[in-house]
Motif scaffolding. Structure first.
Motif, PDB file in Angstrom:
ATOM      1  N   GLU A 180      18.943  39.729 -26.821  1.00  9.35           N
ATOM      2  CA  GLU A 180      19.884  39.171 -25.865  1.00  9.35           C
ATOM      3  C   GLU A 180      19.746  40.018 -24.597  1.00  9.35           C
ATOM      4  O   GLU A 180      20.041  41.215 -24.620  1.00  9.35           O
ATOM      5  N   SER A 183      20.000  37.384 -17.663  1.00  6.52           N
ATOM      6  CA  SER A 183      19.159  36.242 -17.307  1.00  6.52           C
ATOM      7  C   SER A 183      18.031  36.614 -16.341  1.00  6.52           C
ATOM      8  O   SER A 183      17.054  35.880 -16.219  1.00  6.52           O
ATOM      9  N   HIS A 184      18.139  37.759 -15.662  1.00  4.90           N
ATOM     10  CA  HIS A 184      17.057  38.123 -14.736  1.00  4.90           C
ATOM     11  C   HIS A 184      15.894  38.815 -15.462  1.00  4.90           C
ATOM     12  O   HIS A 184      14.895  39.159 -14.837  1.00  4.90           O
ATOM     13  N   ARG A 186      12.989  38.367 -18.229  1.00  5.71           N
ATOM     14  CA  ARG A 186      12.256  37.347 -18.982  1.00  5.71           C
ATOM     15  C   ARG A 186      11.661  37.968 -20.242  1.00  5.71           C
ATOM     16  O   ARG A 186      11.096  39.061 -20.180  1.00  5.71           O
TER      17      ARG A 186
END
Lengths: 213, 213
Positions: A180, A183-184, A186
């Motif tokens: 987890e 979001s920035h 990858r």
């Protein structure tokens, strides 16, 4: 440019590699059928992939090799070398150091990290191995923002947390764990057991289908 | 059962692995939200994946761990051990021998093959290494019909031809080449350079999108 589908993105390096080969061989144009046969991707998929980048071919002429090559090279950032850090110099890590993405000219491993005191300070396949304690410092000094994760599963979570805190942008994850992350960041998961199981699953399906015919 | 999408098939081992973990931990049921968080697959995708196998969950109850585990185990043929041959005991081949898909209990490498006379006749990570000249004979004796291809690119085409002639059913291909094989032979391509380039492509896209905001 908008995000393109992951399946399309995965095919771009394949197209690019074959175009480079054609260009080196002095070829100036290629038909979509030839391209399709060479890269083993059906031509409808090729046309759909290419459509994300605007119309690149001409009817009855095919594709201009040099134009396509430049276009995909730019899209893939082939001009820019990305240096990555390999975390975990075990047997898979070692194989990756040795392999070092030689087929590509825009990615390489620049630094290895491990806990093993016998490895720290040595150079493997031309790559220096640092102590995992130096991780944050070396990532900053060497301006590395992509990491390859080949540590044993039990250390993976902690390393990922440290990488994220250090501002990593991408992780190629060889552990079977799923992380987890913000979001920035990858993550690209490579699960070799999964690849083999998927292959076997399809073989079994083929056999089941045959026995029903 | 019809062919399910490749993307779904690739997620089955992930579901199965987590369910085995839950079962070992004594858990008897799991909600789709918990499952989604644990395996990092959004719940709509999970529901769609599961729908290929008929409705497996109950509204308000979630999924029965043991039932799901048995179901996926059967689908994945977890009860049956598949023995594979590793062709090319170089650095990546060696890493795979050492790794030997330990996280799974239904696939393993049973034999290695190489041209290197120093390796032939030795045992690596418990796996005997045979001469490539013995390939057809050993595949038949050991009833192996899945091969892992880690040979240098220049020998790959010839080996694939030999494997196909020997009646192989599936090849896990680690070379960057794409092969033309009869439709009854399945090939699963693992392209590590491609995985890394795809990751970098997406990172670059993220940055381009950020700079446009």
């Amino acid at each position: 440019m908008k995000d393109i589908p992951r399946a399309t993105a995965k095919r771009l390096p394949i197209y690019h590699r074959y175009l480079r080969y054609l260009h080196n061989a002095g070829k100036t144009r290629i038909s979509s059928t030839e391209l399709s046969e060479a890269v083993k991707v059906d031509s409808a998929t090729i046309r759909r992939d290419f459509s994300y980048f605007g119309a690149l071919g001409k009817r009855g002429y095919g594709y201009d090799v040099e134009y396509l090559l430049q276009f995909f090279g730019k899209t893939l950032n082939q001009d820019r070398l990305t240096t990555t850090a390999l975390i975990g110099v075990g047997s898979l890590g070692n194989a990756l150091l040795n392999y070092n993405f030689r087929k590509s000219n825009n990615v390489r491993i620049g630094a290895g990290f491990d806990v093993n005191k016998d490895l720290v300070g040595t150079v493997h396949s031309g790559i220096p191995i640092y102590s995992i304690e130096e991780l944050e410092e070396q990532l900053e000094i060497q301006a590395i923002d992509v990491a390859i994760l080949t540590v044993p599963q039990e250390f993976a979570e902690e390393i990922v947390d440290r990488l994220v805190a250090a501002g990593i942008k991408g992780i190629l994850n060889f552990t079977p764990l799923r992380f987890e992350v913000p979001s920035h960041v990858r993550i690209q998961n490579v699960d070799l057991t999964n690849e083999l199981q998927t292959l076997i699953y399809f073989i079994n399906q083929d056999e089941a289908n045959l026995s029903m015919e």
